[in-house]
Write an enzyme that holds these catalytic residues in place. Structure first.
Site, mmCIF file in Angstrom:
data_model
loop_
_atom_site.group_PDB
_atom_site.id
_atom_site.type_symbol
_atom_site.label_atom_id
_atom_site.label_comp_id
_atom_site.label_asym_id
_atom_site.label_seq_id
_atom_site.Cartn_x
_atom_site.Cartn_y
_atom_site.Cartn_z
ATOM 1 N N LYS A 1 0.837 -1.200 0.000
ATOM 2 C CA LYS A 1 0.000 0.000 0.000
ATOM 3 C C LYS A 1 0.875 1.256 0.000
ATOM 4 O O LYS A 1 2.087 1.160 0.243
ATOM 5 C CB LYS A 1 -0.929 -0.017 1.213
ATOM 6 C CG LYS A 1 -0.181 0.016 2.539
ATOM 7 C CD LYS A 1 -1.109 -0.255 3.719
ATOM 8 C CE LYS A 1 -0.342 -0.205 5.024
ATOM 9 N NZ LYS A 1 -1.156 -0.683 6.154
ATOM 10 N N TYR B 1 17.847 28.524 10.010
ATOM 11 C CA TYR B 1 16.639 29.211 10.484
ATOM 12 C C TYR B 1 16.503 29.121 11.998
ATOM 13 O O TYR B 1 16.730 28.066 12.586
ATOM 14 C CB TYR B 1 15.394 28.608 9.841
ATOM 15 C CG TYR B 1 15.246 28.950 8.378
ATOM 16 C CD1 TYR B 1 15.087 30.266 7.965
ATOM 17 C CD2 TYR B 1 15.281 27.948 7.417
ATOM 18 C CE1 TYR B 1 14.950 30.575 6.623
ATOM 19 C CE2 TYR B 1 15.143 28.254 6.076
ATOM 20 C CZ TYR B 1 14.974 29.578 5.675
ATOM 21 O OH TYR B 1 14.849 29.878 4.354
HETATM 22 C C1 PLP Z 1 -0.412 -1.799 6.722
HETATM 23 C C2 PLP Z 1 -1.074 -3.067 7.070
HETATM 24 C C3 PLP Z 1 -0.315 -4.228 7.256
HETATM 25 C C4 PLP Z 1 1.189 -4.239 7.258
HETATM 26 O O1 PLP Z 1 1.655 -3.627 8.436
HETATM 27 P P1 PLP Z 1 3.223 -3.591 8.760
HETATM 28 O O2 PLP Z 1 3.290 -3.093 10.145
HETATM 29 O O3 PLP Z 1 3.842 -2.652 7.784
HETATM 30 O O4 PLP Z 1 3.713 -4.971 8.588
HETATM 31 C C5 PLP Z 1 -1.004 -5.406 7.483
HETATM 32 N N1 PLP Z 1 -2.354 -5.431 7.537
HETATM 33 C C6 PLP Z 1 -3.100 -4.330 7.383
HETATM 34 C C7 PLP Z 1 -4.586 -4.423 7.469
HETATM 35 C C8 PLP Z 1 -2.488 -3.111 7.157
HETATM 36 O O5 PLP Z 1 -3.240 -2.020 7.009
#
Ligand code: PLP
Length: 356
Positions: free
Chosen positions: A35, A253
């Site tokens: 994702k 800054y």
């Molecule tokens: C993002 C996500 C994962 C993976 O999580 P990680 O901590 O990156 O391994 C697994 N399941 C769901 C539903 C997620 O949203």
């Protein structure tokens, strides 16, 4: 290439990290979580290095379609399901497995006109109170879905809020057991942390994300230092300017950093508009010419400054690693009060990316 900032992606590390995740859960199949544009790495760039996976999990329809167009024929799990009923036409066309977390989705599946039934992942609220049905509702919803012509394979899915903690999944597992009671259901529960650290949560499919990219689900690199996982992304640049400070001179800054004595500093072509965290404090580790040194002064949009005291040989054109093999993204994130996940996802579009 003009400006020297660069992200380099090590695809062999990605392949190896997938194998490491598999070895951690040898009896489970693996959804590789890609994702958010593969956690900022670029789905189109990296997916083929993960082609040894059993399936890809993501949540954006465009990304799922991209995988199909590139020729991926295996399963694709849509982690948040469909957002509107009319998307089911595309779920049908592209053969996407959908999570189901709300009643309206059950009705939408019932009413959809599909060419073939879809696999579904029924989501249980493990106590995290994000998406999913309460455990005492799951039996009823499962039976409703079971009766639908539009549904084929069914799996129970849940997500953990605290899997990086040693006792972090006990309560969630009780709720999942309660939900699953009397159902002969395959299960997919484990994120990266549970894949590494909670074998009792592996079941049929694990869903590792962050470990594929070689960072720690706990935010602490030490927790995965011995796991064989390797960072995939290196963010590098060069020194484009040098200043010699005297006692009392300030940097950047807000004049946040003040020199205690004579000090040579380097100006690096990388700033928050490249994805480097603006909240990184003085002392955040940086590698200059292979030598560990530290960030000083407030990070600007296009530049940051580093102490050259430990590396007097460094000058204009010297290479700098902001994170990668030596400087762990977890350590930079920790210093800046965030996690490696956020830094990866925030890599800016203006940073050129190469794969090796
Ligand atoms: C993002 C996500 C994962 C993976 O999580 P990680 O901590 O990156 O391994 C697994 N399941 C769901 C539903 C997620 O949203």
């Amino acid at each position: 290439m003009s400006r020297p900032v660069l992200a380099t992606l090590d695809l062999s590390a990605l392949r190896q990290n997938l194998l490491t995740a598999r070895r951690a859960a040898p009896d489970a199949r693996v959804w590789s979580v890609v994702k958010a544009n593969a956690y900022g790495h670029g789905l189109d760039r990296i997916w083929s290095a993960l082609a040894g996976t059993d399936g890809f999990a993501l949540l954006n329809l465009e990304e799922a379609i991209l995988l199909r167009e590139r020729g991926w024929k295996g399963p694709i799990l849509m982690l948040e399901g469909f957002f509107h009923a009319d998307e089911l036409e595309l779920f049908d066309k592209y053969r996407l497995t959908t999570s189901v977390h709300s009643n309206w989705q059950v009705k939408a599946i019932q009413n959809a006109r599909l060419h073939a039934p879809l696999d579904i992942y029924l989501k249980v609220n493990s106590g995290m109170n994000r998406l999913g049905f309460m455990p005492d509702r799951v039996h009823t919803v499962w039976q409703q879905l079971r009766r639908l012509h539009n549904v084929s394979g069914m799996t129970l899915m849940a997500h953990f809020a605290d899997a990086e903690k040693p006792d972090g999944i006990t309560h969630a597992m009780q709720r999942i057991e309660q939900a699953a009671e009397g159902l002969d259901a395959p299960r997919s529960l484990a994120n990266s942390a549970a894949t590494l650290w909670h074998p009792q949560a592996h079941f049929d499919w694990v869903r590792p994300g962050i470990v594929l990219y070689g960072a720690s689900p706990s935010g602490r690199w030490q927790d995965i230092a011995d796991s064989g996982l390797k960072p995939v992304m290196t963010l590098s640049s060069e020194i484009i300017g040098v200043q010699n400070l005297k006692a009392g001179d300030t940097v950047g800054y807000g004049s946040r950093y003040r020199a205690g004595g004579e000090q040579r500093i380097g100006i690096v072509a990388c700033g928050y508009a490249d994805g480097y965290p603006r909240h990184a404090p003085d002392g955040t580790p940086v590698l200059v010419d292979g030598v560990r040194t530290r960030l000083i002064g407030t990070v600007s949009m296009d530049m940051l400054t580093v102490d050259l005291t430990p590396c007097p040989q460094a000058g204009i054109g010297t290479s700098v690693e902001l994170w990668g093999q030596e400087i762990k993204i977890d350590d930079v994130a920790h210093a800046a009060g965030t996690v490696g996940y956020e830094l990866m996802c925030a890599l800016a579009a203006r940073v050129p990316v190469v794969t090796v």
